[in-house]
Motif scaffolding. Structure first.
Motif, PDB file in Angstrom:
ATOM      1  N   GLY A   1       2.727  15.149  -3.840  1.00 15.48           N
ATOM      2  CA  GLY A   1       3.520  14.766  -2.663  1.00 15.48           C
ATOM      3  C   GLY A   1       2.850  13.727  -1.816  1.00 15.48           C
ATOM      4  O   GLY A   1       3.288  13.434  -0.707  1.00 15.48           O
ATOM      5  N   GLU A   2       1.740  13.138  -2.350  1.00 17.42           N
ATOM      6  CA  GLU A   2       1.039  12.092  -1.599  1.00 17.42           C
ATOM      7  C   GLU A   2       1.121  10.809  -2.406  1.00 17.42           C
ATOM      8  O   GLU A   2       0.553  10.699  -3.478  1.00 17.42           O
ATOM      9  CB  GLU A   2      -0.435  12.480  -1.410  1.00 17.42           C
TER      10      GLU A   2
ATOM     11  N   PRO B   1      -4.572   1.405   4.123  1.00 17.75           N
ATOM     12  CA  PRO B   1      -3.157   1.766   3.959  1.00 17.75           C
ATOM     13  C   PRO B   1      -2.494   0.914   2.884  1.00 17.75           C
ATOM     14  O   PRO B   1      -2.713  -0.288   2.810  1.00 17.75           O
ATOM     15  CB  PRO B   1      -2.557   1.476   5.345  1.00 17.75           C
ATOM     16  N   ARG B   2      -1.703   1.546   2.051  1.00 24.97           N
ATOM     17  CA  ARG B   2      -1.035   0.854   0.950  1.00 24.97           C
ATOM     18  C   ARG B   2       0.445   1.192   0.943  1.00 24.97           C
ATOM     19  O   ARG B   2       0.879   2.197   1.490  1.00 24.97           O
ATOM     20  CB  ARG B   2      -1.654   1.270  -0.391  1.00 24.97           C
ATOM     21  N   GLU B   3       1.198   0.335   0.282  1.00 21.50           N
ATOM     22  CA  GLU B   3       2.622   0.576   0.139  1.00 21.50           C
ATOM     23  C   GLU B   3       2.862   1.696  -0.875  1.00 21.50           C
ATOM     24  O   GLU B   3       2.036   1.976  -1.732  1.00 21.50           O
ATOM     25  CB  GLU B   3       3.319  -0.706  -0.318  1.00 21.50           C
ATOM     26  N   ASP B   4       4.001   2.334  -0.753  1.00 18.92           N
ATOM     27  CA  ASP B   4       4.395   3.400  -1.669  1.00 18.92           C
ATOM     28  C   ASP B   4       4.626   2.791  -3.060  1.00 18.92           C
ATOM     29  O   ASP B   4       5.524   1.967  -3.235  1.00 18.92           O
ATOM     30  CB  ASP B   4       5.676   4.048  -1.144  1.00 18.92           C
ATOM     31  N   PRO B   5       3.822   3.181  -4.079  1.00 21.05           N
ATOM     32  CA  PRO B   5       3.984   2.589  -5.412  1.00 21.05           C
ATOM     33  C   PRO B   5       5.282   3.003  -6.103  1.00 21.05           C
ATOM     34  O   PRO B   5       5.662   2.415  -7.103  1.00 21.05           O
ATOM     35  CB  PRO B   5       2.764   3.119  -6.169  1.00 21.05           C
ATOM     36  N   PHE B   6       5.963   4.041  -5.557  1.00 24.05           N
ATOM     37  CA  PHE B   6       7.200   4.526  -6.162  1.00 24.05           C
ATOM     38  C   PHE B   6       8.443   4.065  -5.400  1.00 24.05           C
ATOM     39  O   PHE B   6       9.547   4.509  -5.684  1.00 24.05           O
ATOM     40  CB  PHE B   6       7.178   6.059  -6.220  1.00 24.05           C
TER      41      PHE B   6
ATOM     42  N   PHE C   1       0.084   7.729 -14.440  1.00 22.03           N
ATOM     43  CA  PHE C   1       0.386   7.011 -13.197  1.00 22.03           C
ATOM     44  C   PHE C   1       0.909   7.976 -12.139  1.00 22.03           C
ATOM     45  O   PHE C   1       0.507   7.917 -10.963  1.00 22.03           O
ATOM     46  CB  PHE C   1       1.421   5.925 -13.482  1.00 22.03           C
ATOM     47  N   ALA C   2       1.802   8.878 -12.534  1.00 22.67           N
ATOM     48  CA  ALA C   2       2.393   9.829 -11.585  1.00 22.67           C
ATOM     49  C   ALA C   2       1.329  10.723 -10.964  1.00 22.67           C
ATOM     50  O   ALA C   2       1.311  10.941  -9.745  1.00 22.67           O
ATOM     51  CB  ALA C   2       3.453  10.676 -12.281  1.00 22.67           C
ATOM     52  N   TRP C   3       0.414  11.229 -11.792  1.00 20.93           N
ATOM     53  CA  TRP C   3      -0.640  12.105 -11.264  1.00 20.93           C
ATOM     54  C   TRP C   3      -1.668  11.309 -10.468  1.00 20.93           C
ATOM     55  O   TRP C   3      -2.104  11.749  -9.403  1.00 20.93           O
ATOM     56  CB  TRP C   3      -1.325  12.847 -12.420  1.00 20.93           C
ATOM     57  N   ARG C   4      -2.027  10.148 -10.988  1.00 22.11           N
ATOM     58  CA  ARG C   4      -3.059   9.348 -10.318  1.00 22.11           C
ATOM     59  C   ARG C   4      -2.596   8.871  -8.936  1.00 22.11           C
ATOM     60  O   ARG C   4      -3.371   8.857  -7.976  1.00 22.11           O
ATOM     61  CB  ARG C   4      -3.414   8.128 -11.189  1.00 22.11           C
ATOM     62  N   ARG C   5      -1.329   8.507  -8.808  1.00 21.08           N
ATOM     63  CA  ARG C   5      -0.824   7.958  -7.550  1.00 21.08           C
ATOM     64  C   ARG C   5      -0.276   9.016  -6.601  1.00 21.08           C
ATOM     65  O   ARG C   5       0.319   8.701  -5.582  1.00 21.08           O
ATOM     66  CB  ARG C   5       0.237   6.907  -7.840  1.00 21.08           C
TER      67      ARG C   5
ATOM     68  N   ASP D   1      -6.301   5.250 -15.403  1.00 23.67           N
ATOM     69  CA  ASP D   1      -5.346   6.257 -14.961  1.00 23.67           C
ATOM     70  C   ASP D   1      -5.554   7.582 -15.696  1.00 23.67           C
ATOM     71  O   ASP D   1      -5.485   8.652 -15.097  1.00 23.67           O
ATOM     72  CB  ASP D   1      -3.910   5.774 -15.162  1.00 23.67           C
ATOM     73  N   LEU D   2      -5.801   7.504 -17.004  1.00 25.33           N
ATOM     74  CA  LEU D   2      -6.012   8.723 -17.768  1.00 25.33           C
ATOM     75  C   LEU D   2      -7.311   9.408 -17.374  1.00 25.33           C
ATOM     76  O   LEU D   2      -7.377  10.635 -17.269  1.00 25.33           O
ATOM     77  CB  LEU D   2      -6.023   8.412 -19.264  1.00 25.33           C
TER      78      LEU D   2
END
Length: 219
Positions: free
Chosen positions: A214-215, A144-149, A205-209, A89-90
């Motif tokens: 906004g994506e 396609p993946r589920e929203d991780p948030f 995690f926030a930046w990577r995902r 992630d980093l």
């Protein structure tokens, strides 16, 4: 003409080692050193070096935040991350922030010097270990993946966004008009729900995902 270099690492012995290595050559000139992200941002603004060699883990402003700021203040500077962490992630966050190259501190002197010469010549160099993981992540993103948030409340999302922007608990509290204890509670929930160890992992995690863009994509 020599390549001007800014070294950024909170460990003096690491900076001295790289500086000594570069001083053995005629094609590099170390014009500045910083022990933290905030100092690195200021020096990059004032010196506009050709190349910045920076660590990710620092005590004040972390490497990812510093890289993002530096690319705004000195866009011509090439940025090479030199780190000992293997956290995906980093690494991804650093590249997304503007780093052109990502290397590990385990590289030997001659290998590191040769790689820095390639970077100075305009190449983007990613350590093979990281490159393989990037390729896997890109392939997975096609599906396609589920929203991780999805597990977070709107307030927890707000707190995570402010944290990823570099906010302290006090600044987050002021921005959202809530108490610092409430911020701490929300952050605890975020870490627990997303199975993250600490604030640094949460930012990455926030930046990577894609939260900050906004994506929201899972990998």
């Amino acid at each position: 003409m020599s390549t001007s270099v800014l070294l950024v690492d909170d460990h003096e012995v690491v900076r001295k080692g790289i500086r000594s290595l570069l001083m053995l050559t005629d094609d590099f000139e170390v014009i500045g050193e910083a022990a933290g992200g905030a100092e690195a941002i200021a020096l990059a603004r004032d010196l506009a070096p050709d190349l910045i060699v920076i660590d990710l883990m620092m005590p004040d402003v972390d490497g990812v935040q510093a890289i993002r700021a530096i690319k705004t203040l000195s866009p011509r500077s090439a940025i090479a991350v030199l780190t000992s962490t293997d956290q995906d992630d980093l690494a991804f966050a650093a590249i997304e922030a503007g780093a052109q190259s990502l290397l590990f501190k385990s590289m030997l002197g001659d290998e590191l010097l040769a790689t820095l010469r390639r970077i100075a010549a305009g190449e983007a160099v990613i350590h093979p270990f990281v490159a393989q993981r990037i390729l896997k992540a890109v392939r997975r993103k096609r599906e396609p993946r589920e929203d991780p948030f999805a597990c977070l409340t709107e307030r927890e999302l707000d707190v995570l966004r402010k944290l990823a922007e570099g906010g302290s608990n006090a600044r987050i509290a002021a921005a959202l008009n809530i108490g610092e204890k409430t911020v701490k509670s929300h952050l605890g929930n975020v870490l627990a729900k997303l199975h993250l160890a600490d604030r640094t992992e949460a930012v990455a995690f926030a930046w990577r995902r894609g939260l900050m863009a906004g994506e929201r994509d899972d990998d």
